[in-house]
Scaffold this active site. Structure first.
Site, mmCIF file in Angstrom:
data_model
loop_
_atom_site.group_PDB
_atom_site.id
_atom_site.type_symbol
_atom_site.label_atom_id
_atom_site.label_comp_id
_atom_site.label_asym_id
_atom_site.label_seq_id
_atom_site.Cartn_x
_atom_site.Cartn_y
_atom_site.Cartn_z
ATOM 1 N N GLU A 176 0.816 -1.220 0.000
ATOM 2 C CA GLU A 176 0.000 0.000 0.000
ATOM 3 C C GLU A 176 0.845 1.263 0.000
ATOM 4 O OE1 GLU A 176 -0.519 -2.568 1.992
ATOM 5 O OE2 GLU A 176 -2.589 -3.239 1.739
ATOM 6 N N PHE A 191 -12.153 -6.737 13.728
ATOM 7 C CA PHE A 191 -11.052 -7.215 12.894
ATOM 8 C C PHE A 191 -10.673 -6.141 11.861
ATOM 9 C CE2 PHE A 191 -9.585 -9.567 9.055
ATOM 10 C CZ PHE A 191 -8.368 -9.972 9.590
ATOM 11 N N GLN A 192 -9.394 -5.822 11.812
ATOM 12 C CA GLN A 192 -8.855 -4.816 10.892
ATOM 13 C C GLN A 192 -9.499 -3.442 11.058
ATOM 14 O OE1 GLN A 192 -8.650 -6.627 6.924
ATOM 15 N NE2 GLN A 192 -6.652 -7.458 7.520
ATOM 16 N N LYS A 248 -17.530 -0.195 5.276
ATOM 17 C CA LYS A 248 -17.942 -1.181 4.272
ATOM 18 C C LYS A 248 -19.436 -1.109 3.961
ATOM 19 C CE LYS A 248 -17.386 -5.945 2.880
ATOM 20 N NZ LYS A 248 -16.727 -7.230 3.159
ATOM 21 N N MET A 252 24.452 8.404 2.900
ATOM 22 C CA MET A 252 24.317 9.721 3.516
ATOM 23 C C MET A 252 24.585 9.657 5.026
ATOM 24 S SD MET A 252 23.966 12.812 2.964
ATOM 25 C CE MET A 252 23.005 13.533 1.636
HETATM 26 C C1 TPP Z 1 12.382 5.485 5.487
HETATM 27 C C2 TPP Z 1 13.660 6.125 5.885
HETATM 28 N N1 TPP Z 1 14.448 5.560 6.832
HETATM 29 C C3 TPP Z 1 15.628 6.132 7.181
HETATM 30 C C4 TPP Z 1 16.036 7.295 6.593
HETATM 31 C C5 TPP Z 1 17.351 7.951 7.009
HETATM 32 N N2 TPP Z 1 18.295 7.983 5.887
HETATM 33 C C6 TPP Z 1 18.464 9.093 5.137
HETATM 34 S S1 TPP Z 1 19.547 8.858 3.884
HETATM 35 C C7 TPP Z 1 19.826 7.273 4.352
HETATM 36 C C8 TPP Z 1 20.800 6.407 3.581
HETATM 37 C C9 TPP Z 1 20.287 6.061 2.250
HETATM 38 O O1 TPP Z 1 21.118 5.075 1.700
HETATM 39 P P1 TPP Z 1 21.036 4.695 0.168
HETATM 40 O O2 TPP Z 1 19.640 4.506 -0.245
HETATM 41 O O3 TPP Z 1 21.961 3.556 -0.090
HETATM 42 O O4 TPP Z 1 21.537 6.020 -0.555
HETATM 43 P P2 TPP Z 1 22.983 6.736 -0.548
HETATM 44 O O5 TPP Z 1 22.923 7.762 0.555
HETATM 45 O O6 TPP Z 1 24.010 5.700 -0.312
HETATM 46 O O7 TPP Z 1 23.060 7.378 -1.884
HETATM 47 C C10 TPP Z 1 19.082 6.949 5.481
HETATM 48 C C11 TPP Z 1 19.120 5.647 6.178
HETATM 49 C C12 TPP Z 1 15.174 7.853 5.610
HETATM 50 N N3 TPP Z 1 15.468 9.007 4.994
HETATM 51 N N4 TPP Z 1 14.038 7.244 5.264
#
Ligand code: TPP
Lengths: 156, 563
Positions: B50, B112-113, B162, B474
């Site tokens: 979803e 439920f749900q 529903k 990052m």
């Molecule tokens: C759903 C979610 N969880 C955690 C984060 C925190 N976060 C920001 S950037 C990042 C790393 C992303 O890694 P990747 O997709 O490999 O991209 P890269 O930075 O290596 O280009 C994280 C964990 C986020 N932005 N979104």
């Protein structure tokens, strides 16, 4: 920045969930609610909320804008000229000496609302800070319970 | 006309000219799905989660400018959709999301749900509804689309029990709608506009600060015209990339945490800021007390609560940006002399020359910036670019040559990893004639990887370019800079074989280590006309630069990283 007390009168559509939108807005954005009262406006589909809040100028401005932004908000009145009144009920045991109580009630627009076998309940209606002082003064009758109603206000 | 609730929904979507719906069925919404089966007004695309359905509708909406629509069931179906709603809310995407709910008689019984869906969605949507009676449904649907697309756009959530989807009622769907309480302001106050123009004419170092509002208001042409007439240099936020074409001589680039030097210096040295629909995000402003501290501010926004929220504004103008700029243009022509700003432009151009966006290319290992630049060179405006979240997102914003609005689609406000692939599918559905590219990371792509199946089944070709650094890059970068290289839970050397992975779903995959391999893979991926994944192995420790460390000042950027 200085914290200020502010009275807001908010007119909203009287529909399902509207109060949760407003209380949720205050909770979610960390705004204060010192008191909140709500009741339908007769012969309309609207309700009036009176909210007493506080914050610095910036926060107060945001509160008003965020309230406006809610879809069911019809109007936010933030005039500085409000008639503002609050009500309080106080329950006092009958075995107390009521000397002076009548005069005190008179001074605070009050009366005896109910008299039972063991207790009387008095009510007063006055400005919110005068309610403060009434509740302090009435302590000498050893009240067993008290409740304040929250402010209601009308802009003038 | 008498219809049941489900039929009303279908008819309303037809009247709203909805062409595609993304969704996932379940018990509480089965009546609706039964009508979906019987109709042929719109195509329903079954996603595999979803969250992805909502992101896909979001991508569709951002690329097309129309309202995106998603269906989910009650309980877990709805809670899965919440991240999608919050993502759309933060970036002001027009959307209508319909969720099923348990029958009215069972609401409040922990059935439920059953979950309090409107209670959960309230803080992350523009508005929401719980439909209590089928007689309200036509009005609610009409309002929902109207609210989603007007004013500051945003997602609207409708929770339909529903039994309401089965109840019969009268269906009348008005063409026009007027709401008692909701009336966005479109026209700017002429006195304020006049004052703003006078302030611009008096300024010596003005800067245009362009935000996502310029895209939502479809104001790119007006912004371009305004810049051209006035000769005022411009900076863009992440959400505004593409409003000015990349080779516009007045565009300094993106500003903020990973903005370019000249853009951030322009903000820091300006004496007047003309804010076209931005929201002064903390990733843009850095330390607030030092942000643009010499500048008076003109802020144009359709959302009054956006104005004065973060910074004090001398010239607030509430209105639709396109409308307001149209009103500004004739006055600007009369009163503003673009030659006056030449010394200011020269200064900023010198900043751009001294510290351009740059990276150290290499023959040994692929650099992510090269991959993005190269893609831009090969595809240019033939491609629409979606991203996930992380370093690759910032590099995409920095290095892709955007030439038009709605070309760059990214989760800016919420920063939702997992947005990219489903959003890119929505983008492709909105603009089938374009190539849909998703720049992603080896972390993000796994957050909605199941959507490869949707793409294969529904024949939605998206080219996913994984900038694979085997890190949550990052976060790793922050650990390098600010946590003494303690790489706590960011090493992703344990990862699937992405080529085999995509192949197992029925798509095509490529592993790339060199420039030549990349060119070949990109060409082949596009020609395959199916879902594709290019696993590009890049320099593991490349950093996004320049950088304003969190809470730092824009004029004090970290231009390079020294060990
Ligand atoms: C759903 C979610 N969880 C955690 C984060 C925190 N976060 C920001 S950037 C990042 C790393 C992303 O890694 P990747 O997709 O490999 O991209 P890269 O930075 O290596 O280009 C994280 C964990 C986020 N932005 N979104």
């Amino acid at each position: 920045m200085k914290e200020m007390r502010r009275v807001l009168s908010v007119i909203v559509l009287n529909e399902h969930g509207v109060l949760s939108r407003i209380s949720g807005l205050f909770a979610g954005r960390g705004y204060n609610i010192d008191s909140l009262t709500v009741a339908p406006i007769p012969k309309t589909n609207l309700s009036r909320l009176t909210i007493i809040t506080s914050g610095n100028t910036k926060v107060l401005e945001q509160i008003v804008k965020q309230l406006h932004k809610l879809i069911p908000t019809y109007k936010v009145i933030e005039s500085s000229a409000f008639v503002e009144k609050e009500m309080a009920l106080v329950k006092i045991p009958l075995n107390e000496d009521f000397n002076g109580l009548d005069a005190m009630l008179k001074a605070y627009n009050g009366t005896i609302a109910n008299s039972g076998e063991d207790f009387i309940v008095v009510m007063v209606a006055d400005d919110y800070d005068r309610i403060d002082s009434f509740l302090k003064a009435v302590k000498k009758y050893n009240p067993v319970d008290m409740v304040r109603g929250g402010s209601v206000a009308l802009d003038i | 006309m008498d219809l049941n609730g489900s039929q009303m929904l279908i008819e309303a979507l037809r009247k709203e000219n909805v062409k595609v719906v993304f969704g996932y069925p379940g018990g509480a919404i089965m009546n609706v799905y039964d009508e979906v089966y019987k109709q042929n007004y719109f195509k329903h695309i079954l996603t595999r989660h979803e969250q992805a359905a909502v992101h896909a509708a979001d991508g569709y909406a951002r690329a097309s400018g129309n309202v995106g629509v998603a269906f989910v069931t009650s309980g877990p179906g709805f809670t899965n959709a919440v991240t999608g709603l919050a993502t759309a809310y933060m970036d002001s995407t027009p959307m209508v999301v319909i969720s099923g709910q348990v029958p009215i008689s069972m609401i409040g019984t922990d059935a439920f749900q059953e979950i309090d869906a409107v209670g959960i969605s309230r803080p992350c949507v523009k508005h929401n509804y719980l439909v209590k009676d089928v007689s309200e449904l036509p009005r609610i649907l009409k309002e929902a689309f109207y609210i989603a697309r007007t004013g500051r756009p945003g997602p609207v959530h409708i929770d339909i029990p529903k039994d309401v989807t089965a109840q019969m009622g009268k269906f009348e769907y008005p063409d026009e709608i007027k709401m008692q309480t909701y009336k966005p302001t479109y026209k700017g106050n002429p006195r304020q506009i006049k004052k703003a123009i006078e302030a611009i004419a008096l300024s010596k170092r003005p800067v245009l600060y362009i935000g996502g509002g310029a895209i939502n208001s479809n104001a790119a042409n007006e912004v371009r015209e305004f810049a051209k007439i006035t000769g005022i240099p411009a900076v863009e936020t992440l959400m505004a990339r593409g409003v000015l074409e990349h080779d516009n001589p007045l565009l300094l680039g993106m500003l903020g945490m990973h903005g370019c030097y000249s853009a951030n210096m322009a903000m820091s040295e300006a004496d007047l800021m003309i804010a076209f629909g931005p929201r002064f995000d903390d990733r843009v402003t850095g330390k607030l007390s030092e942000f643009a501290k010499h500048a008076k501010i003109i802020h144009i926004d359709i959302d009054p609560s956006s104005i004065g929220k973060i910074v004090d504004v001398e010239y607030p103008i509430v209105g639709d940006l396109k409308n307001v700029i149209e009103a500004m243009l004739p006055l600007a022509k009369e009163q503003i002399d673009e030659s006056k700003y030449k010394p200011w432009r020269d200064l900023l151009n010198r900043y751009s020359e001294i510290h351009p966006l740059r990276y150290q290319d290499s023959d040994e290992v692929l650099k992510p910036q090269w991959v993005i630049e190269r893609t831009g060179k090969l595809l240019g405006d033939k491609a629409l670019i979606t991203t996930d979240v992380g370093q690759h997102q910032m590099w995409s914003a920095q290095f892709y040559p955007f030439s038009h609005p709605r070309q760059f689609i990214t989760s800016g406000g919420l920063g939702t990893m997992g947005f990219g692939l489903p959003a890119a599918m929505g983008v492709k559905k909105a603009c089938p004639e374009k190539i849909s590219i998703n720049f992603t990371g080896d972390g993000s792509i796994l957050m909605n990887i199941q959507e490869l199946m949707t793409a294969v089944e529904s024949k939605i070709p998206v080219v996913n370019i994984i900038l694979n650094n085997q890190f949550l890059g990052m976060v790793r970068q922050w650990q390098t800079f600010f946590y003494d290289k303690r790489y706590s839970s960011t090493d992703l050397t344990m990862q699937p074989d992405f080529v085999k992975l995509v192949e197992s779903f029925g798509g095509v995959g490529y592993r790339v280590h060199t420039k030549a391999e990349f060119d070949e893979a990109l060409k082949s991926a596009i020609e395959s006309n199916t879902i594709a994944m290019i696993d590009v192995h890049i320099d593991r420790l490349e950093n996004v630069l320049p950088m304003v460390p969190s809470g730092g000042t824009l004029y004090n950027m970290m231009l390079e990283y020294k060990e």
